[in-house]
Write a protein that holds these residues in place. Structure first.
Motif, PDB file in Angstrom:
ATOM      1  N   ASN A  70       1.079  -0.812  -0.146  1.00 45.54           N
ATOM      2  CA  ASN A  70       0.134  -0.084  -0.073  1.00 45.54           C
ATOM      3  C   ASN A  70       0.442   1.502  -0.456  1.00 45.54           C
ATOM      4  O   ASN A  70       0.240   2.367  -0.824  1.00 45.54           O
ATOM      5  CB  ASN A  70      -1.145  -0.361   1.239  1.00 45.54           C
ATOM      6  N   THR A  71       1.996   1.241   1.095  1.00 44.37           N
ATOM      7  CA  THR A  71       3.045   1.880   0.846  1.00 44.37           C
ATOM      8  C   THR A  71       3.651   2.947  -0.635  1.00 44.37           C
ATOM      9  O   THR A  71       3.600   3.138  -1.408  1.00 44.37           O
ATOM     10  CB  THR A  71       4.033   2.143   1.984  1.00 44.37           C
ATOM     11  N   ARG A  74       0.800   3.731  -2.858  1.00 44.51           N
ATOM     12  CA  ARG A  74       0.546   5.159  -2.504  1.00 44.51           C
ATOM     13  C   ARG A  74       1.830   5.819  -2.721  1.00 44.51           C
ATOM     14  O   ARG A  74       1.482   7.392  -4.019  1.00 44.51           O
ATOM     15  CB  ARG A  74       0.323   5.803  -1.263  1.00 44.51           C
ATOM     16  N   SER A  77       1.317   6.394  -6.989  1.00 43.88           N
ATOM     17  CA  SER A  77      -0.080   7.682  -7.111  1.00 43.88           C
ATOM     18  C   SER A  77       0.489   8.933  -7.167  1.00 43.88           C
ATOM     19  O   SER A  77      -0.023   9.831  -8.055  1.00 43.88           O
ATOM     20  CB  SER A  77      -1.033   6.998  -6.605  1.00 43.88           C
ATOM     21  N   ARG A  78       0.992   9.694  -5.829  1.00 46.24           N
ATOM     22  CA  ARG A  78       1.522  10.806  -5.354  1.00 46.24           C
ATOM     23  C   ARG A  78       1.861  11.394  -6.475  1.00 46.24           C
ATOM     24  O   ARG A  78       1.915  11.763  -7.279  1.00 46.24           O
ATOM     25  CB  ARG A  78       1.495  10.981  -4.300  1.00 46.24           C
TER      26      ARG A  78
END
Length: 90
Positions: A70-71, A74, A77-78
């Motif tokens: 998930n990190t 993230r 995505s960012r």
């Protein structure tokens, strides 16, 4: 210091794993920094190219277990969102 044979082995294994994780995380941070430098310079082509290099390395770091998946998602995505924001809307 470890007193048992199994504890000595554990110590050796954890040392190797720590170094491997540190190497993977360092490589990931480097490619992220390159994307951010391209963004700061305002170079859209360089940012896109750096992002295309960064995404597989971030995902590989997660698949090795160095960071959580998930990190990794993230971070990807960012970074993608910031690179896309540089492009004018058509």
């Amino acid at each position: 210091m470890a007193n048992h044979k199994s504890a000595e082995k554990r110590s050796r294994q954890s040392k190797v794993r720590r170094l491997r994780n540190r190497m993977n995380k360092s490589a990931m941070k480097t490619v992220i920094r390159r994307v951010e430098e391209a963004l700061a310079a305002g170079s859209e082509e360089d940012a896109k190219a750096a992002l295309q290099v960064a995404i597989p390395i971030i995902q590989k770091t997660a698949s090795k277990g160095t960071i959580h998946r998930n990190t990794a998602s993230r971070k990807v995505s960012r970074l993608t969102k910031r690179v896309q924001a540089m492009q004018p809307l058509v």
